[in-house]
Design a protein around this motif. Structure first.
Motif, PDB file in Angstrom:
ATOM      1  N   LEU A   1       0.820  -1.353  -0.138  1.00  0.00           N
ATOM      2  CA  LEU A   1      -0.154   0.077   0.065  1.00  0.00           C
ATOM      3  C   LEU A   1       1.141   1.266   0.102  1.00  0.00           C
ATOM      4  O   LEU A   1       1.496   1.519   1.041  1.00  0.00           O
ATOM      5  N   TRP A   2       0.819   1.830  -1.320  1.00  0.00           N
ATOM      6  CA  TRP A   2       1.736   2.983  -1.326  1.00  0.00           C
ATOM      7  C   TRP A   2       1.102   4.385  -0.689  1.00  0.00           C
ATOM      8  O   TRP A   2      -0.059   4.631  -1.424  1.00  0.00           O
ATOM      9  N   MET A   3       1.851   5.129   0.123  1.00  0.00           N
ATOM     10  CA  MET A   3       1.149   6.287   0.679  1.00  0.00           C
ATOM     11  C   MET A   3       1.440   7.301  -0.505  1.00  0.00           C
ATOM     12  O   MET A   3       0.846   8.543  -0.338  1.00  0.00           O
ATOM     13  N   TYR A   4       2.319   7.394  -1.412  1.00  0.00           N
ATOM     14  CA  TYR A   4       2.454   8.462  -2.331  1.00  0.00           C
ATOM     15  C   TYR A   4       2.571   7.646  -3.756  1.00  0.00           C
ATOM     16  O   TYR A   4       1.944   6.553  -3.624  1.00  0.00           O
ATOM     17  N   ASP A   5       3.162   8.228  -5.054  1.00  0.00           N
ATOM     18  CA  ASP A   5       2.985   7.577  -6.049  1.00  0.00           C
ATOM     19  C   ASP A   5       3.753   6.277  -5.985  1.00  0.00           C
ATOM     20  O   ASP A   5       4.690   5.997  -5.139  1.00  0.00           O
ATOM     21  N   ASN A   6       3.431   5.342  -6.607  1.00  0.00           N
ATOM     22  CA  ASN A   6       4.041   4.039  -6.714  1.00  0.00           C
ATOM     23  C   ASN A   6       5.367   4.040  -7.362  1.00  0.00           C
ATOM     24  O   ASN A   6       5.496   4.959  -8.246  1.00  0.00           O
ATOM     25  N   PRO A   7       6.211   3.375  -6.937  1.00  0.00           N
ATOM     26  CA  PRO A   7       7.609   3.378  -7.523  1.00  0.00           C
ATOM     27  C   PRO A   7       7.524   3.366  -9.119  1.00  0.00           C
ATOM     28  O   PRO A   7       6.931   2.304  -9.579  1.00  0.00           O
ATOM     29  N   SER A   8       8.587   3.882  -9.655  1.00  0.00           N
ATOM     30  CA  SER A   8       8.492   4.014 -11.109  1.00  0.00           C
ATOM     31  C   SER A   8       9.983   3.628 -11.398  1.00  0.00           C
ATOM     32  O   SER A   8      10.769   4.343 -11.213  1.00  0.00           O
ATOM     33  N   PRO A   9       9.919   2.497 -12.267  1.00  0.00           N
ATOM     34  CA  PRO A   9      11.348   2.117 -12.898  1.00  0.00           C
ATOM     35  C   PRO A   9      12.052   3.298 -13.642  1.00  0.00           C
ATOM     36  O   PRO A   9      12.973   3.519 -13.964  1.00  0.00           O
ATOM     37  N   LYS A  10      10.916   4.017 -14.353  1.00  0.00           N
ATOM     38  CA  LYS A  10      11.328   5.090 -15.304  1.00  0.00           C
ATOM     39  C   LYS A  10      11.887   6.304 -14.655  1.00  0.00           C
ATOM     40  O   LYS A  10      12.984   6.941 -14.869  1.00  0.00           O
ATOM     41  N   ASP A  11      11.202   6.627 -13.354  1.00  0.00           N
ATOM     42  CA  ASP A  11      11.810   7.836 -12.404  1.00  0.00           C
ATOM     43  C   ASP A  11      13.315   7.291 -11.733  1.00  0.00           C
ATOM     44  O   ASP A  11      14.174   8.107 -11.489  1.00  0.00           O
ATOM     45  N   ALA A  12      13.079   6.020 -11.615  1.00  0.00           N
ATOM     46  CA  ALA A  12      14.613   5.496 -10.757  1.00  0.00           C
ATOM     47  C   ALA A  12      15.758   5.349 -11.729  1.00  0.00           C
ATOM     48  O   ALA A  12      16.946   4.997 -11.545  1.00  0.00           O
ATOM     49  N   ALA A  13      15.403   5.273 -12.973  1.00  0.00           N
ATOM     50  CA  ALA A  13      16.523   4.794 -14.057  1.00  0.00           C
ATOM     51  C   ALA A  13      17.585   5.973 -13.855  1.00  0.00           C
ATOM     52  O   ALA A  13      17.369   6.996 -13.888  1.00  0.00           O
ATOM     53  N   GLY A  14      18.772   5.284 -13.933  1.00  0.00           N
ATOM     54  CA  GLY A  14      20.177   6.148 -13.633  1.00  0.00           C
ATOM     55  C   GLY A  14      20.259   6.697 -12.266  1.00  0.00           C
ATOM     56  O   GLY A  14      21.157   7.512 -12.041  1.00  0.00           O
ATOM     57  N   LYS A  15      19.618   6.329 -11.353  1.00  0.00           N
ATOM     58  CA  LYS A  15      19.754   6.828 -10.050  1.00  0.00           C
ATOM     59  C   LYS A  15      20.102   5.830  -8.819  1.00  0.00           C
ATOM     60  O   LYS A  15      20.061   4.487  -9.381  1.00  0.00           O
ATOM     61  N   VAL A  16      20.769   6.204  -8.014  1.00  0.00           N
ATOM     62  CA  VAL A  16      20.916   5.006  -6.881  1.00  0.00           C
ATOM     63  C   VAL A  16      19.690   4.905  -6.216  1.00  0.00           C
ATOM     64  O   VAL A  16      19.023   5.664  -5.675  1.00  0.00           O
ATOM     65  N   VAL A  17      19.347   3.732  -6.198  1.00  0.00           N
ATOM     66  CA  VAL A  17      17.912   3.339  -5.702  1.00  0.00           C
ATOM     67  C   VAL A  17      18.084   2.670  -3.989  1.00  0.00           C
ATOM     68  O   VAL A  17      18.897   1.876  -3.998  1.00  0.00           O
ATOM     69  N   ILE A  18      17.583   3.452  -3.168  1.00  0.00           N
ATOM     70  CA  ILE A  18      17.668   3.173  -1.803  1.00  0.00           C
ATOM     71  C   ILE A  18      16.444   2.669  -1.300  1.00  0.00           C
ATOM     72  O   ILE A  18      15.319   3.263  -1.300  1.00  0.00           O
ATOM     73  N   HIS A  19      16.526   1.263  -0.942  1.00  0.00           N
ATOM     74  CA  HIS A  19      15.490   0.421  -0.175  1.00  0.00           C
ATOM     75  C   HIS A  19      15.517   0.565   1.163  1.00  0.00           C
ATOM     76  O   HIS A  19      16.368  -0.034   1.677  1.00  0.00           O
ATOM     77  N   TRP A  20      14.473   1.378   1.766  1.00  0.00           N
ATOM     78  CA  TRP A  20      14.634   1.735   3.332  1.00  0.00           C
ATOM     79  C   TRP A  20      13.665   0.923   4.125  1.00  0.00           C
ATOM     80  O   TRP A  20      12.491   0.978   3.858  1.00  0.00           O
ATOM     81  N   PHE A  21      14.105  -0.074   4.996  1.00  0.00           N
ATOM     82  CA  PHE A  21      13.251  -0.848   5.982  1.00  0.00           C
ATOM     83  C   PHE A  21      13.082  -0.404   7.384  1.00  0.00           C
ATOM     84  O   PHE A  21      14.184  -0.298   7.872  1.00  0.00           O
ATOM     85  N   CYS A  22      11.809  -0.431   7.806  1.00  0.00           N
ATOM     86  CA  CYS A  22      11.772  -0.277   9.264  1.00  0.00           C
ATOM     87  C   CYS A  22      10.224  -0.460   9.756  1.00  0.00           C
ATOM     88  O   CYS A  22       9.696  -0.796   8.916  1.00  0.00           O
TER      89      CYS A  22
END
Length: 109
Positions: free
Chosen positions: A48-69
């Protein structure tokens, strides 16, 4: 005689129904350095995403940080603030935060 057969059949069916169902396989956390899809690993529950769903297009070329808590972990709020600052000060990070709790608990972080 037919009563004996019926009682035996009833007992056999009740034993078959009483067998425990196997527990679902637990979700497996990724190890450091392993690939993790944007929307989580196979076997993870629906997110259940509180904001926009993660997008591979937006993440392309960036360092993706998966944060768990989890909401009751003491350091979560400070760590999330650090990750948010990192995201806001650099343009090459994409943060996906996973909170193991309810929507209201996640909003309090």
């Amino acid at each position: 005689m037919t009563r004996l057969v019926l009682v035996a059949a009833l007992c056999a069916s009740s034993v078959a129904l009483a067998q425990p169902k196997p527990a679902p396989a637990p979700a497996v956390m990724p190890t450091v350095g392993s690939a993790l899809p944007i929307n989580g690993a196979d076997g993870w529950p629906t997110m259940l995403w509180m904001y926009d769903n993660p997008s591979p297009k937006d993440a392309a070329g960036k360092v993706v940080i998966h944060w768990f808590c989890a909401p009751k972990v003491v350091g979560c709020t400070d760590d999330l603030a650090r990750i948010t600052t990192l995201k806001e000060t650099t343009s090459n990070t994409y943060v996906i935060a996973y909170v193991n709790g309810t929507k209201s608990q996640a909003q309090k972080l």
